[in-house]
Design an enzyme around this catalytic site. Structure first.
Site, PDB file in Angstrom:
ATOM      1  CG  ASP B  88       6.591  35.105  -0.423  1.00 12.47           C
ATOM      2  OD1 ASP B  88       6.564  33.853  -0.576  1.00 12.47           O
ATOM      3  OD2 ASP B  88       5.646  35.749   0.080  1.00 12.47           O
ATOM      4  CD  GLU B 153       2.808  30.733   2.610  1.00 13.02           C
ATOM      5  OE1 GLU B 153       2.044  29.998   3.240  1.00 13.02           O
ATOM      6  OE2 GLU B 153       3.629  31.499   3.182  1.00 13.02           O
TER       7      GLU B 153
END
Lengths: 456, 456
Positions: B88, B153
């Site tokens: 991500d 994250e």
């Protein structure tokens, strides 16, 4: 005095009727939609002064709401008293909390309920009626009188200073008399003879050129909040003494008479502490609470801010932090000089790694009438006559800007004879004024005016 | 190694083509409208792992965005490495500051520009390609491998702890390898072997039951800001040492080897000070800047507020004031124990007249890999092989929550081999990743994987 007092009794209903008319005018100076009402109140005062027998009653324009002037200057060689009051009032919201409408005066429990009843239409009106009564009974006044009734007191009297400056000779007098303060209690008339001054400033402290991440920089760089709290703590010792070099220089000591007077007042520290929900009181060692409030200067941090204020956690090392400070000053402190000293202290104590911008703000001089001035001693006698209770001499911890204005401009004593009570909700819903104080106050004022020429 | 390096060179274009495809997917985990893109990136990683020769490549659901798993477990008796990364990326605004669109990767000056290039798609992709290359050249891997590539994250890895807890045996390994940190500089590979922990709290201080007027009460009552700054100042001595009783208890001392290593790094205090616009640096006496940042704990006030913050002056004595605090912790400090000690300090030092509410917030354990662990020493050798420059051993002043997660859950070393550079604009417009580090990093990783089994 007996004839005058009979006159007051006989005319009580008429006086209250007229006061009710004055209180019915919504002269809210803060709200522009009430501008016509403010003028209407000024006209009412002007007409009341004319009817009372005063000369030159006039509405005088200022940069804002007008001042009402009138005089009676027919006893040459006698002192001239300048009576100050204000005909404007505070806004009334929240309106739903009023038991009766704010501009439909209602008498209940011997109190008149209306916006402005206590602050300051009631007390201002009493001066007019007291002097009118003397004139009607005796045909003349024992002293010369000037009126200065303004319409901007509730919005900070922004135009009064320059107005008085511009009309200095017209308003010149030997004494200013103001009834816009409160009595210590319903059975305790009091004369306030001292007010504290003000000196305000702001401290803006900076460290790095940006906020820094506490993980990446924490431990190696200054933190603006750390620097600011270190700087601010240096302004007091833990016991509350102000540690700014020279701050107490020239502070007038309390006389033994004043100390005795304050000690005799019915002040209960424990009840005071409890009423404020405080674990403990806190103040300069060696002084009582009343001495601390009335005769000692303060340095208060009024606001502080820096870094993250939101919910939760932000691991930031703030690069700026700010504090707002005001001092309450007592004779003979000078506001500008105090700000100089604070700035010098700040410069000296700014922690390494930080820079500070020091910005000066509002200032006001402290005021202290000579405690034993006959015009002030006479005020006590007048209360004693009307109330049967000796008035006490007090100071106030705050400031009344108009007092400073008169004191600075004319260098004459300002006598504060209050008739309001602290629980009369001035500035709040259901403002009211005790008719007991209205009656006794009229007698107090008549006695005062009657004896003033001889006392001075 | 030579055959592998030839393979890397031969396949460079293909690798970059694939990386470009991955970087073209706008997998912004913070924005719900990109949820399909986040999944698309997970699918890309899963497919890349399958194509590379890994088994069991799968998208595993979490409470949020999925985790991609894959393994290669065919060398019994050899250690198992768990490779962590994330697919991500951060949001891209302000979009207008990007020179080329964030999801249209552009190579210029031997750097690839795209959101996620450096953080962390590029480095994550390198692990897949390094292992794929070894597999293609040698037909097998020298160690067992598991992948844990997450998609949250950039939004705090909120679901990772419970996910790993629920699949603990599936992710069990002997070592965790992460490439999500930065190198000290373009010519200075570095291995971060220590991170600081976190302990956060809030102080809410109260004095009276309401704000008080500084004229009426000033001098006789406590001021919440005065009390708070007095309390906060008590947390440090002026030189920066933290004065909370027992705060430094058990703090691991730097070894002589570590001190030497840090001293050998090219850190210039004066340049550092200037770059931050600071009049002076500030930190715990007796330590260098790098020691302060990496190996010493901090206690920072991150936010402070109380009283009036508006324009101008307000003569208020505030009845409440607030501060937010975080500590960066080092081995062997325990966050809960540190908060206990701070609370005890606060209780002890709360000034008379004030009450304090102490609220605990986020905590995180410090992390320190054994400096001389062979898996960590080997990482240095791998850099030396690929860069021709010896890697230095560093710590980081911040925290990486996933490191703590792996460390706490599996009790195994976490090796941080970063290939990003601090100026590569991760989290900002024009994020990019050096292709020099891409090339050398691939060689570093191949060397590392090749030699790990023998080193352990």
């Amino acid at each position: 005095m007996e004839a005058i007092e009979r006159h007051l009794t006989a005319n009580r209903e008429e006086h209250l009727k007229q006061l009710t008319q004055l209180l019915s005018i919504p002269s809210i100076s803060a709200l522009s939609e009430h501008k016509p009402d403010v003028r209407k109140a000024a006209e009412f005062i002007r007409d009341a002064l004319t009817k009372a027998g005063f000369d030159h009653a006039a509405i005088m324009e200022t940069g804002g709401h007008p001042v009402v002037y009138a005089d009676w200057l027919h006893v040459e060689g006698k002192p001239t008293v300048l009576v100050y009051g204000h005909y404007d009032v505070q806004p009334v919201d929240p309106l739903q909390l009023w038991k009766t409408p704010p501009f439909e005066p209602d008498i209940r429990d011997n109190q008149i309920f209306a916006r402005g009843a206590s602050d300051d239409k009631g007390p201002t009106f009493m001066h007019i009626k007291a002097l009118e009564s003397i004139l009607q009974v005796e045909g003349e006044l024992p002293v010369n009188i000037k009126f200065c009734i303004e319409g901007e007191e509730e919005v900070g009297s922004a135009n009064l200073d320059s107005f008085l400056e511009a009309h200095k000779s017209q308003f010149a007098a030997d004494l200013v008399l103001i009834s816009d303060t409160t009595m210590l209690g319903p059975d305790q008339p009091s004369i306030c003879y001292g007010l504290r001054g003000l000196a305000a400033c702001q401290i803006d402290l900076q460290t790095a050129n940006t906020d820094l991440h506490s993980g990446i920089y924490g431990g190696a760089v200054p933190n603006a909040i750390h620097a600011l709290v270190e700087l601010l703590v240096s302004l007091h010792s833990p016991d509350g003494t102000i540690t700014v070099d020279g701050f107490y220089d020239g502070v007038a000591k309390l006389s033994e008479a004043e100390q005795k007077e304050y000690a005799s007042l019915d002040h209960d520290d424990e009840a005071y502490r409890k009423s404020l929900g405080l674990p403990a009181l806190h103040g300069e060692p060696g002084y009582t609470t009343l001495e601390r409030l009335w005769a000692r200067p303060t340095l208060e941090i009024n606001g502080i801010y820096g870094g993250f204020q939101g919910e939760g956690t932000k691991t930031v090392i703030p690069n700026e932090a700010h504090a707002k400070i005001t001092c309450r000053l007592v004779p003979n402190q000078d506001p500008k000089n105090i700000l100089d000293k604070i700035e010098a202290h700040i410069t000296k104590h700014t922690p390494e790694g930080a820079t500070v911008t020091f910005t000066r703000a509002d200032t006001g001089h402290p005021y202290l009438a000579p405690y034993d001035h006959p015009a002030i001693q006479l005020a006590a006698d007048a209360y004693t006559h009307a109330y049967g209770i000796k008035a006490v001499f007090t100071r106030m911890g705050g400031s009344i800007p108009v007092v400073e204005t008169f004191s600075q401009l004319f260098h004459i004593p300002v006598v504060l004879m209050g008739f309001g009570l602290n629980d009369e909700n001035f500035h709040a819903p259901n403002e009211h004024f005790s008719l007991d104080n209205f009656d006794k106050g009229l007698r107090t004022l008549c006695y005062y005016y009657k004896h003033l020429a001889n006392a001075l």
